[in-house]
Write a protein that holds these residues in place. Structure first.
Motif, short mmCIF file in Angstrom:
data_model
loop_
_atom_site.label_atom_id
_atom_site.label_comp_id
_atom_site.label_asym_id
_atom_site.label_seq_id
_atom_site.Cartn_x
_atom_site.Cartn_y
_atom_site.Cartn_z
N GLN A 183 0.74 -1.22 -0.11
CA GLN A 183 -0.03 -0.15 -0.01
C GLN A 183 0.85 1.21 0.20
OE1 GLN A 183 -3.26 0.28 2.79
NE2 GLN A 183 -3.87 -1.75 2.50
N LYS A 184 1.84 1.32 0.90
CA LYS A 184 2.83 2.30 0.97
C LYS A 184 3.34 2.43 -0.60
CE LYS A 184 3.82 2.25 5.73
NZ LYS A 184 5.08 1.95 6.77
N ALA A 185 3.83 1.64 -1.00
CA ALA A 185 4.62 1.57 -2.38
C ALA A 185 3.67 2.12 -3.71
CB ALA A 185 5.27 0.33 -2.79
N GLU A 186 2.53 1.62 -3.34
CA GLU A 186 1.43 1.96 -4.60
C GLU A 186 1.29 3.66 -4.18
OE1 GLU A 186 0.32 0.60 -7.12
OE2 GLU A 186 0.14 -1.33 -6.86
N GLY A 187 0.84 3.78 -3.01
CA GLY A 187 0.62 5.29 -2.70
C GLY A 187 1.56 6.16 -3.15
N SER A 188 2.93 5.79 -2.91
CA SER A 188 3.86 6.62 -3.41
C SER A 188 4.16 6.80 -4.77
CB SER A 188 5.15 5.98 -2.73
OG SER A 188 5.51 6.06 -1.38
N TYR A 189 3.82 5.81 -5.31
CA TYR A 189 3.97 5.81 -6.85
C TYR A 189 2.71 6.76 -7.50
CZ TYR A 189 4.62 4.23 -11.69
OH TYR A 189 4.69 3.98 -13.23
N ARG A 190 1.66 6.33 -6.89
CA ARG A 190 0.50 7.31 -7.47
C ARG A 190 0.54 8.39 -7.20
NH1 ARG A 190 -5.34 5.92 -4.92
NH2 ARG A 190 -4.17 7.10 -3.15
N GLY A 191 1.24 9.14 -5.96
CA GLY A 191 1.24 10.56 -5.60
C GLY A 191 2.36 11.12 -6.50
N GLU A 192 3.28 10.31 -6.62
CA GLU A 192 4.28 11.08 -7.62
C GLU A 192 3.60 11.06 -8.99
OE1 GLU A 192 7.67 12.73 -9.27
OE2 GLU A 192 7.16 12.27 -6.98
N LEU A 193 3.06 10.32 -9.52
CA LEU A 193 2.45 10.58 -10.74
C LEU A 193 1.42 11.74 -10.80
CD1 LEU A 193 1.59 6.64 -11.85
CD2 LEU A 193 3.00 8.33 -13.05
N THR A 194 0.71 11.98 -9.93
CA THR A 194 -0.41 12.82 -9.89
C THR A 194 0.58 14.38 -9.75
OG1 THR A 194 -1.80 11.63 -8.41
CG2 THR A 194 -2.08 14.04 -8.22
N THR A 195 1.53 14.23 -8.71
CA THR A 195 2.42 15.81 -8.80
C THR A 195 2.99 15.78 -10.11
OG1 THR A 195 3.00 15.01 -6.41
CG2 THR A 195 4.18 16.65 -7.32
N PHE A 196 3.60 14.87 -10.72
CA PHE A 196 4.32 15.09 -12.00
C PHE A 196 3.30 15.71 -13.04
CE2 PHE A 196 4.44 12.49 -16.26
CZ PHE A 196 5.24 13.39 -16.74
#
Length: 628
Positions: free
Chosen positions: A223-236
């Motif tokens: 969950q942490k890994a998925e959340g971090s990846y999704r958050g970075e995509l959103t920020t990008f």
């Protein structure tokens, strides 16, 4: 809701307890009825198998009718149990899931978006606990999966209890003596059956718990890994222009690859444990259904203590009991996910609770000793003995202000080099800077308005944007239309109720200058007593900056303005009049205030404030000086 059990029971003890308990009792009744239907099903299944076994028996005068009748009864019970009882229970349980999740989601949204700015403070960590990562994922996915898993687990646990009552009672009623265990009397087969279940299920449940613990830890990491990846995509995607302008695609790609590698490695380990668990469960089901279930009745069947029908009926009932009692084994992966989700939610709840008193929270990692008070509006805004620092008990103040006073209706702009603390000062005044000390005394009854460059809110109408920080119901359409017109956004009045234009949100539709005109519309509508402008005119040209200030001057005559600008000279009106009365200069970490007294002629000050076109204005100025 800061502990697992507190989170589990909060909804049932809330103001919506009637709704929660009604749905829960309906589910409990349907679960009990489903367990009773298991008894009917095992009887019908045994009758069908018996009719097949004795199809050619001479005593069976109606073999076809008996076979078809038993088959039809079994089909009817399957439809009643699976499509009727189980289907209705699923509808009620999903309704409970929807209601419970909505209530928990509402509580967290209310807590995060309170007047304490909890959503802002909760993103800071402390020595006792790190700041919660991926808050959006916790509120959205973790709450949803947690509530679903808890309901399923509760239904399964209650199903075990009802199965023990109904199926256990049926085994006791149909029990017979077992040779070699005569001291048990007629309860021989029942005791063997219950003993087999008591030995087989708990031992394998222990194995399942061990594997489930591994699954839980991997689920949390996933969950942490998925959340971090999704958050970075959103920020990008939000900073896509900046990545393109700096040609940073290669660096951005490496960030994505690194974050996804974490997902891939965790996923691989999770798949291995899931595969092991699946194999364990398949073997467990076969042994339970074909060996353990048929073992207790085998001895009396061999010694003619049970006929075939009784043997089959008892074995089916033991199998049904094993399946019911094995619920925790079957759902252990779901339990692991439930525990992972609940941990994510309770961590967020604890983070929210920890920052309910921001100064106490920040005092754990540095000095936070601000005092906010009120005084007679005649005295305006007062700042006394203010020192701003960064995190750390021994941090040296980077900005100090011994005594600053801002009169009612006074306009002041903050001046200083980039990074000197101009924005930090107005953040501290508004309670948004964590570390330091000092006293800030507000004029009583004055409404504050903090205006940044723009408001990044999605899926809201233009009217909602203009009405911030209030709601669209606080102001009439006519008032909002007037504010838009005065701000220079009259062309958008007919679109006030729209959340988007041509599929684009207002954040995408409005240009940088229009967004800052939107700030003017909000100020004109809200009529604040204290106005803080944080580079609110950064995207405007010189003429736009004049119009921005003039609109505020014309429509908010008594407002006290404190403004952060990059300009060396504050803008003037078209007539050459000063908008600002004073300037706070920050130099060498000290903030000092003085009246704004121009040292140059009005014409030269205007040239410096509005340098385009510089050559033309300089020539005009030179001619006038020669004539004088």
């Amino acid at each position: 809701m800061r502990t697992f059990w507190g989170l589990m029971r909060a909804y049932w003890l809330s103001d919506r307890w009637k709704e929660a308990w009604t749905l829960t009792l309906v589910i409990a009744a349907l679960t009990a009825l489903s367990s009773k239907a298991d008894v009917w099903f095992t009887r019908a299944s045994a009758e069908l198998m018996n009719s097949i076994s004795f199809f050619h028996d001479a005593a069976n005068v109606t073999p076809v009718q008996t076979l078809l009748g038993n088959a039809a009864l079994l089909v009817f019970l399957v439809v009643l149990k699976d499509a009727g009882i189980t289907g209705i229970r699923n509808l009620v349980s999903t309704t409970l899931h929807r209601k419970w999740r909505g209530w928990v989601n509402g509580r967290f949204n209310d807590a995060l978006l309170d007047g304490n700015h909890t959503h802002f403070h909760a993103q800071h960590g402390s020595p006792a606990a790190a700041a919660p990562d991926n808050i959006d994922q916790r509120v959205q996915e973790s709450i949803k999966d947690m509530t679903a898993g808890a309901i399923g687990l509760a239904m399964g646990a209650f199903g075990v209890a009802t199965a023990l009552y109904f199926l256990g009672g049926e085994l006791l009623r149909n029990s017979v003596a077992v040779k070699g265990l005569d001291f048990l009397g007629d309860y021989g087969t029942a005791v063997l059956a219950l003993l087999a279940v008591a030995l087989y299920v708990p031992f394998n449940t222990w194995i399942a718990v061990k594997l489930g613990g591994m699954l839980e830890r991997l689920n949390i990491r996933m969950q942490k890994a998925e959340g971090s990846y999704r958050g970075e995509l959103t920020t990008f995607l939000r900073r896509s222009f900046h990545v393109a302008a700096s040609k940073g695609e290669v660096v951005q790609k490496s960030i994505h690859n690194r974050l996804y590698d974490d997902i891939d490695n965790t996923w691989s380990r999770l798949n291995i444990i899931n595969t092991i668990y699946m194999g364990f469960e398949l073997v467990y089901n076969f042994v339970g259904a074909r060996i353990v279930a048929y073992g207790p009745g085998l001895v009396p069947f061999i010694h003619n203590g049970l006929d075939l029908k009784g043997y089959l009926t008892g074995s089916e009932q033991i199998n049904a009991l094993i399946q019911r009692c094995s619920y925790f084994i079957h759902v252990m992966p779901a339990i692991a996910t439930l525990r992972a989700n609940s941990q994510r939610v309770t961590e967020l709840a604890n983070a929210i609770e920890n920052v309910q008193h921001p100064q106490e929270f920040y005092s754990q990692t540095g000095r936070s000793d601000f005092r906010y008070d009120r005084q007679n509006p005649v005295f305006g805004l007062t700042i006394q003995k203010l020192e701003l620092t960064h995190q750390g008990e021994d941090a040296t103040p980077f900005l100090s202000a011994a005594n600053l006073r801002f009169r009612r209706g006074e306009w002041t702009f903050l001046k200083g080099e980039s990074g000197c603390g101009k924005t930090s000062l107005i953040k501290a005044i508004n309670g948004l800077w964590p570390y330091g000390r000092g006293t800030i005394v507000f004029p009583d009854g004055a409404r504050s308005f903090y205006a940044a460059q723009e408001v990044k809110l999605q899926q809201v109408s233009l009217k909602q944007l203009v009405c911030l920080p209030g709601t669209e119901h606080d102001h009439s359409d006519a008032q909002v239309a007037s504010a838009l017109y005065k701000a220079g956004l009259g062309d958008f009045i007919s679109h006030m109720a729209d959340e988007n234009r041509e599929g684009k949100s207002w954040d995408q539709v409005l240009s940088g200058g229009q967004k800052q005109k939107l700030v003017v519309a909000r100020i004109v509508l809200q009529q604040p007593g204290l106005l803080f402008l944080d580079e609110a005119t950064g995207a405007l040209d010189p003429e736009g900056k004049i119009a921005f200030h003039q609109a505020i001057k014309d429509n908010c005559p008594d407002v006290t303005v404190i403004s952060v600008m990059h300009e060396a000279v504050a803008p003037r009106s078209l007539a050459g009049a000063e908008f600002y009365h004073s300037v706070v200069t920050i130099a060498d970490g000290i903030a000092t205030k003085r009246p704004l007294v121009p040292n140059l002629p009005v014409e030269l000050t205007t040239i410096l404030a509005h340098p385009k076109p510089v050559e033309e204005r300089w020539l005009k100025f030179s001619r006038r000086m020669k004539q004088k």
